[in-house]
Design an enzyme around this catalytic site. Structure first.
Site, PDB file in Angstrom:
ATOM      1  N   HIS A  36      -9.683   2.050   0.510  1.00 27.95           N
ATOM      2  CA  HIS A  36      -8.243   1.904   0.669  1.00 27.95           C
ATOM      3  C   HIS A  36      -7.880   1.277  -0.749  1.00 27.95           C
ATOM      4  CE1 HIS A  36      -4.344   1.401   1.354  1.00 27.95           C
ATOM      5  NE2 HIS A  36      -3.983   0.709   2.401  1.00 27.95           N
ATOM      6  N   PHE A  56       2.025  -3.410   3.899  1.00 33.41           N
ATOM      7  CA  PHE A  56       2.429  -4.684   4.392  1.00 33.41           C
ATOM      8  C   PHE A  56       3.994  -4.834   4.158  1.00 33.41           C
ATOM      9  CE2 PHE A  56      -2.013  -6.808   4.481  1.00 33.41           C
ATOM     10  CZ  PHE A  56      -2.200  -5.983   5.399  1.00 33.41           C
ATOM     11  N   CYS A 108       0.838  -1.172   0.091  1.00 32.29           N
ATOM     12  CA  CYS A 108       0.076  -0.160  -0.130  1.00 32.29           C
ATOM     13  C   CYS A 108       0.832   1.356  -0.005  1.00 32.29           C
ATOM     14  CB  CYS A 108      -1.085  -0.054   1.205  1.00 32.29           C
ATOM     15  SG  CYS A 108      -2.081  -1.454   1.140  1.00 32.29           S
TER      16      CYS A 108
END
Length: 415
Positions: free
Chosen positions: A342, A401, A164
């Site tokens: 997101h 992540f 992300c």
């Protein structure tokens, strides 16, 4: 070697809240949510049935239909955003040295629609049913490669893959590429299209997502005590970056300047941020140092603000580490993920555009759904409604992540 100043001259966006710059900004500043019950496939078996889907998008407005069939949806979105960015910048590619025009289009996951489709074909009909285009559909660099083919960019080209944080890293690395003189102009940002059984199902299995299915538009609630996970979105956000010299020579409209970029890793856990926020703190510190400014000079932070219990708390801590408890409460912060969801690898591109528009318009979009603030999240998150404020410096943070952190800093352009 001289260090080049780097400016933004074009923006392109495809998102759950709008497929062009005007509708995107209007909906965000008016607190309009793009999150709803998933319509693109059957979600009855999943605990999460909501997402921020791109609506009303027609890839053939941007690509030849035959070529579109050979590519995954994440590439479709990237091509659309990139072509809009080129048009926004009024960039005549034919008049440029094509080897000094590049593209860094990031993706966190790549062509997951094509992975799912071809896996089904294989199990139903055997390996001979796999498409000859499968490999080129699924690999993360292909959006960047196809964008280059579509617009004629023959300069530096690769895809950053950092979950992300990928879109922000792509912009930061493009910034460095121009700054050191390796390109005159770059397309930079991210793309993601992971709303399908495999993508949504995988995040559901991690128990990372909101299950507020009965009221989708209030499901993404960053910094709220009742937040229960993030809401997945899809889309693409792409910038045209240029050296100031190149932009001025062709009489370009300059939207903002890129002045800072910091990249770090928590080296802590595969999904959880550092509980003291040290990795993000260092990324923000580096971004500020590169710009040569003090934290209190920043007028607006577009937070990563995912609506997950850990991220929102630790990001708040990280901001306090750098600003100090008192000054941290004086900076306007918002999470536009409260409306878009997101966008994963595309988040950095879309949220960079938010920062640029805030600088241009003097309007800060709100954090919606912040009804019951978490006591651990006690900063000024611009709740509920937009705020008019002169924005000279705007920062965008994104985390991924694996512990990846990225912080970008944009400035109002001044001669």
């Amino acid at each position: 070697m001289t260090s080049q100043r780097v400016v933004v001259t074009g923006i392109g966006i495809v998102s759950p809240v709008g497929n062009d710059e005007a509708s995107f900004w209007s909906n965000l500043t008016n607190g309009v949510s793009g999150i709803d019950t998933v319509q693109s496939f059957d979600v009855s078996a999943l605990p999460t049935k909501i997402a921020g889907e791109v609506k009303g998008f027609n890839v053939t407005d941007f690509m030849d239909p035959k070529e579109a069939k050979r590519n995954d949806r994440n590439t479709h979105l990237a091509v659309a955003a990139s072509k809009m960015a080129v048009k926004s910048a009024n960039l005549d590619v034919t008049s440029m040295d094509p080897f000094r025009f590049g593209a860094f289009i990031a993706s966190g996951i790549g062509g997951i629609h094509s992975i799912q489709e071809n896996t089904r074909k294989m199990f139903e009909g055997g390996v001979r049913k796999i498409s000859p285009f499968m490999i080129t559909q699924i690999i993360c660099n292909m959006a960047s490669g196809i964008v280059a083919i579509e617009v004629g960019a023959r300069g530096p080209n690769f895809a950053v893959v950092s979950a992300c944080a990928a879109g922000s890293h792509a912009i930061g690395e493009a910034f460095h590429t121009i700054k050191r003189g390796d390109a005159d102009a770059m397309l930079a940002g991210g793309t993601e299209a992971s709303i399908n059984d495999l993508g949504l199902g995988g995040f559901c299995a991690m128990k990372a997502m909101s299950t507020r299915n009965d009221d989708p538009k209030t499901a993404s609630r960053p910094f709220d005590k009742e937040r229960d996970g993030f809401v997945m979105g899809e889309g693409s956000g792409v910038l045209v970056l240029e050296s100031l010299e190149h932009a001025k020579k062709r009489g370009a409209r300059i939207l903002a300047e890129v002045v800072g970029y910091g990249a770090t890793c928590d080296a802590y856990h595969i999904t959880s941020p550092d509980p003291e926020g040290r990795g993000l703190s260092e990324a923000m510190k580096r971004s500020l140092h590169m710009a040569g400014i003090e934290p209190k000079t920043v007028d607006y932070i577009n937070a990563h603000g995912t609506s997950t219990p850990y991220n929102d708390k630790f990001e708040t801590m990280a901001i306090k580490h750098i600003w100090g408890a008192d000054d941290a409460r004086k900076v306007a912060i918002s999470s536009t993920k409260s409306m878009m969801g997101h966008l994963l690898g595309a988040a950095g591109g879309a949220e960079a555009i938010v920062c640029i528009k805030a600088i241009q318009t003097g309007v800060i979009p709100p954090t919606i759904n912040l009804v019951n603030p978490d006591p651990d999240c006690d900063l000024d998150y611009v709740p509920h409604v937009k705020r008019e404020k002169k924005v000279r410096y705007a920062m965008s943070n994104n985390l991924g992540f694996g512990g990846h952190n990225a912080s970008l800093l944009f400035k109002a352009y001044e001669e």
